[in-house]
Design a protein around this motif. Structure first.
Motif, PDB file in Angstrom:
ATOM      1  N   PHE A  50      10.093 -90.358 -48.484  1.00 39.15           N
ATOM      2  CA  PHE A  50       8.730 -90.419 -47.970  1.00 39.15           C
ATOM      3  C   PHE A  50       8.527 -91.715 -47.195  1.00 39.15           C
ATOM      4  CE2 PHE A  50       7.318 -86.844 -50.501  1.00 39.15           C
ATOM      5  CZ  PHE A  50       8.201 -86.865 -51.572  1.00 39.15           C
ATOM      6  N   LEU A  51       7.677 -91.651 -46.185  1.00 34.25           N
ATOM      7  CA  LEU A  51       7.427 -92.811 -45.343  1.00 34.25           C
ATOM      8  C   LEU A  51       5.922 -92.951 -45.093  1.00 34.25           C
ATOM      9  CD1 LEU A  51       9.949 -90.928 -43.951  1.00 34.25           C
ATOM     10  CD2 LEU A  51      10.306 -93.110 -42.815  1.00 34.25           C
ATOM     11  N   TRP A  52       5.513 -94.190 -44.864  1.00 32.23           N
ATOM     12  CA  TRP A  52       4.152 -94.472 -44.409  1.00 32.23           C
ATOM     13  C   TRP A  52       4.232 -95.128 -43.032  1.00 32.23           C
ATOM     14  CZ3 TRP A  52      -0.467 -93.115 -46.522  1.00 32.23           C
ATOM     15  CH2 TRP A  52      -0.468 -92.678 -47.857  1.00 32.23           C
ATOM     16  N   ARG A 105       2.770-107.375 -48.710  1.00 27.38           N
ATOM     17  CA  ARG A 105       1.470-106.910 -49.202  1.00 27.38           C
ATOM     18  C   ARG A 105       1.427-105.394 -49.441  1.00 27.38           C
ATOM     19  NH1 ARG A 105      -2.582-107.024 -45.918  1.00 27.38           N
ATOM     20  NH2 ARG A 105      -1.385-107.152 -43.972  1.00 27.38           N
ATOM     21  N   PHE A 106       2.471-104.706 -49.070  1.00 30.05           N
ATOM     22  CA  PHE A 106       2.498-103.239 -49.138  1.00 30.05           C
ATOM     23  C   PHE A 106       3.390-102.762 -50.275  1.00 30.05           C
ATOM     24  CE2 PHE A 106       0.275-102.694 -45.173  1.00 30.05           C
ATOM     25  CZ  PHE A 106       0.607-103.833 -44.442  1.00 30.05           C
ATOM     26  N   THR A 107       2.843-101.858 -51.084  1.00 33.45           N
ATOM     27  CA  THR A 107       3.605-101.235 -52.159  1.00 33.45           C
ATOM     28  C   THR A 107       3.357 -99.741 -52.121  1.00 33.45           C
ATOM     29  OG1 THR A 107       3.338-103.200 -53.546  1.00 33.45           O
ATOM     30  CG2 THR A 107       4.042-101.177 -54.640  1.00 33.45           C
ATOM     31  N   VAL A 108       4.427 -98.981 -52.218  1.00 34.27           N
ATOM     32  CA  VAL A 108       4.285 -97.526 -52.302  1.00 34.27           C
ATOM     33  C   VAL A 108       4.724 -97.091 -53.690  1.00 34.27           C
ATOM     34  CG1 VAL A 108       6.542 -97.170 -51.189  1.00 34.27           C
ATOM     35  CG2 VAL A 108       4.910 -95.306 -51.290  1.00 34.27           C
ATOM     36  N   PHE A 109       3.901 -96.230 -54.296  1.00 33.60           N
ATOM     37  CA  PHE A 109       4.181 -95.674 -55.607  1.00 33.60           C
ATOM     38  C   PHE A 109       4.413 -94.172 -55.466  1.00 33.60           C
ATOM     39  CE2 PHE A 109       3.131 -99.297 -58.225  1.00 33.60           C
ATOM     40  CZ  PHE A 109       2.258-100.035 -57.447  1.00 33.60           C
ATOM     41  N   CYS A 125       1.013 -90.537 -43.919  1.00 31.84           N
ATOM     42  CA  CYS A 125       2.060 -90.300 -44.900  1.00 31.84           C
ATOM     43  C   CYS A 125       2.984 -89.232 -44.316  1.00 31.84           C
ATOM     44  CB  CYS A 125       1.377 -89.801 -46.177  1.00 31.84           C
ATOM     45  SG  CYS A 125       2.439 -89.127 -47.426  1.00 31.84           S
ATOM     46  N   ALA A 126       4.293 -89.348 -44.556  1.00 31.94           N
ATOM     47  CA  ALA A 126       5.232 -88.354 -44.038  1.00 31.94           C
ATOM     48  C   ALA A 126       6.319 -88.088 -45.066  1.00 31.94           C
ATOM     49  CB  ALA A 126       5.860 -88.838 -42.724  1.00 31.94           C
ATOM     50  N   ALA A 127       6.811 -86.861 -45.071  1.00 29.70           N
ATOM     51  CA  ALA A 127       7.916 -86.479 -45.945  1.00 29.70           C
ATOM     52  C   ALA A 127       9.065 -85.957 -45.098  1.00 29.70           C
ATOM     53  CB  ALA A 127       7.466 -85.402 -46.934  1.00 29.70           C
ATOM     54  N   VAL A 128      10.280 -86.195 -45.554  1.00 26.91           N
ATOM     55  CA  VAL A 128      11.457 -85.728 -44.823  1.00 26.91           C
ATOM     56  C   VAL A 128      11.804 -84.318 -45.267  1.00 26.91           C
ATOM     57  CG1 VAL A 128      13.905 -86.095 -44.361  1.00 26.91           C
ATOM     58  CG2 VAL A 128      12.362 -88.050 -44.548  1.00 26.91           C
ATOM     59  N   VAL A 129      11.953 -83.435 -44.288  1.00 26.91           N
ATOM     60  CA  VAL A 129      12.398 -82.068 -44.542  1.00 26.91           C
ATOM     61  C   VAL A 129      13.832 -81.959 -44.050  1.00 26.91           C
ATOM     62  CG1 VAL A 129      11.981 -79.651 -44.060  1.00 26.91           C
ATOM     63  CG2 VAL A 129      10.068 -81.237 -44.142  1.00 26.91           C
ATOM     64  N   ILE A 158       6.670 -98.606 -44.543  1.00 26.63           N
ATOM     65  CA  ILE A 158       7.422 -98.681 -45.783  1.00 26.63           C
ATOM     66  C   ILE A 158       7.834 -97.273 -46.180  1.00 26.63           C
ATOM     67  CG2 ILE A 158       5.375 -98.457 -47.276  1.00 26.63           C
ATOM     68  CD1 ILE A 158       6.683-100.611 -49.112  1.00 26.63           C
ATOM     69  N   SER A 159       8.927 -97.173 -46.925  1.00 25.13           N
ATOM     70  CA  SER A 159       9.408 -95.858 -47.342  1.00 25.13           C
ATOM     71  C   SER A 159       9.808 -95.904 -48.808  1.00 25.13           C
ATOM     72  CB  SER A 159      10.597 -95.434 -46.477  1.00 25.13           C
ATOM     73  OG  SER A 159      11.658 -96.364 -46.606  1.00 25.13           O
ATOM     74  N   ILE A 160      10.045 -94.723 -49.362  1.00 23.09           N
ATOM     75  CA  ILE A 160      10.507 -94.642 -50.747  1.00 23.09           C
ATOM     76  C   ILE A 160      11.348 -93.396 -50.922  1.00 23.09           C
ATOM     77  CG2 ILE A 160       8.420 -93.438 -51.566  1.00 23.09           C
ATOM     78  CD1 ILE A 160       8.746 -95.163 -54.175  1.00 23.09           C
ATOM     79  N   SER A 161      12.439 -93.559 -51.639  1.00 25.90           N
ATOM     80  CA  SER A 161      13.291 -92.439 -51.989  1.00 25.90           C
ATOM     81  C   SER A 161      12.785 -91.821 -53.284  1.00 25.90           C
ATOM     82  CB  SER A 161      14.722 -92.934 -52.166  1.00 25.90           C
ATOM     83  OG  SER A 161      15.492 -91.988 -52.852  1.00 25.90           O
ATOM     84  N   SER A 162      13.080 -90.549 -53.467  1.00 25.27           N
ATOM     85  CA  SER A 162      12.594 -89.868 -54.672  1.00 25.27           C
ATOM     86  C   SER A 162      13.287 -90.332 -55.954  1.00 25.27           C
ATOM     87  CB  SER A 162      12.762 -88.350 -54.528  1.00 25.27           C
ATOM     88  OG  SER A 162      14.128 -88.032 -54.362  1.00 25.27           O
ATOM     89  N   ILE A 163      14.337 -91.141 -55.796  1.00 25.47           N
ATOM     90  CA  ILE A 163      14.993 -91.653 -56.998  1.00 25.47           C
ATOM     91  C   ILE A 163      14.289 -92.908 -57.520  1.00 25.47           C
ATOM     92  CG2 ILE A 163      17.233 -90.694 -56.387  1.00 25.47           C
ATOM     93  CD1 ILE A 163      18.126 -93.481 -55.542  1.00 25.47           C
TER      94      ILE A 163
END
Lengths: 111, 116
Positions: B33-35, B61-65, B90-94, B48-53
Motif C-alpha cells: 500500500f502507498l500514500w 512526521r509520517f506514519t502508516v498503520f 491511498c493506493a493498493a498494488v494489484v 510513504i508505503s507499507i508492505s502487508s508483512i
C-alpha cells in the motif's frame, strides 16, 4: 531522483481535434502509465505499457489510444477530443519497489 | 465497485495537532500500500508505503498503520503543518497475472486542510 516530464502543463483544444500528450522518463523503467484525475473520482487508469510497443487497457480506455515506440517515451492520444475528456492527465513510471512516480500533469480543456 | 475507499472527502486540523487519514480496502490479496500527496495543478508525490508483512512504517512526521484483519490503513501526520494541506490518496498494488509487477488502485482522496 526519478524524473518524469510531460510535454505541456496546460492545453486547450477544440472538440473533434486530435490531441497528443507526451510523457518522458529518464530512469529506464519498463512500465509506464496514463491516468486521468477528476474531482471526487480519484485517479483512474487509462492505459499502461510494460515494454516498448506493448500496451494494455486500463479501467477507462474508451476514446484514447497510446503509443510506446521508445522505452523512455509514452504518448496518450485522443483521436477526437470531446468535452468529457476535459481533465488532468497524469503520466507515471514504475520503480522496482512497486512505487509509481508521477509527472507534473497536463490540464487539458476541450471546448 | 470500489476496492480502495477513502470515506472522508475532507479533513480540517489545527496546526501542530495530529492528522489521521483513513483508508479501507476490500481485497485481502493486496500486499502493498502507498500514500501519495497531491497539490493542485501538480502530479502526486509519493509519501510513504507499507508492505502487508508489516503493521507500521514510519518516516519523519509520517506514519502508516496497517490493520490487515480490518482491511484498514491510516496515515498519521504529527505535527501537522500548513504546508501539509493537500489531497492525500491511498493506493493498493494489484498484481498482474499473479506476477511480481503490479498496477495501483487509488482511493478517491481526502483533502486535508491544516489551519494556522
Amino acid at each position: 531522483d526519478v524524473k518524469v516530464t510531460q510535454s505541456s502543463r496546460y492545453l486547450v483544444k477544440r472538440t473533434g481535434e486530435k490531441v497528443f500528450l507526451e510523457c518522458v522518463q529518464d530512469m529506464d523503467h519498463e512500465n509506464m502509465f496514463w491516468y486521468r484525475q477528476d474531482p471526487g473520482l480519484g485517479l483512474r487508469l487509462i492505459y499502461f505499457s510494460y515494454d516498448v510497443k506493448m500496451k494494455e487497457k486500463g479501467d477507462i480506455p474508451e476514446g484514447y489510444s497510446v503509443s510506446r515506440e521508445k522505452k523512455e517515451r509514452f504518448s496518450l492520444i485522443l483521436e477526437s477530443a470531446s468535452t468529457n475528456q476535459t481533465s488532468m492527465y497524469l503520466c507515471a513510471t514504475l520503480a522496482n519497489t512497486d512505487t509509481q512516480y508521477f509527472g507534473p500533469g497536463t490540464r487539458l480543456t476541450v471546448l | 465497485d470500489q476496492q480502495v475507499k477513502q470515506n472522508s472527502p475532507s479533513l480540517s486540523v489545527q496546526e501542530g495537532r495530529i492528522s489521521i487519514l483513513n483508508c479501507d480496502y476490500t481485497n485481502s490479496m493486496f500486499d502493498y500500500f502507498l500514500w501519495y500527496k497531491k497539490y493542485p495543478a501538480e502530479g502526486p508525490t509519493f509519501l510513504i508505503s507499507i508492505s502487508s508483512i508489516k503493521d507500521k512504517n514510519e518516516d519523519g512526521r509520517f506514519t502508516v498503520f496497517l490493520n490487515k484483519s480490518a482491511k484498514h490503513l491510516s496515515l498519521h501526520i504529527v505535527p501537522s503543518q500548513p504546508g501539509d494541506s493537500a489531497v492525500y490518496f491511498c493506493a493498493a498494488v494489484v498484481r498482474r497475472y499473479g506476477g511480481s509487477q503490479g498496477n495501483l488502485i487509488f482511493g478517491k482522496g481526502t483533502k486535508l486542510s491544516v489551519k494556522p
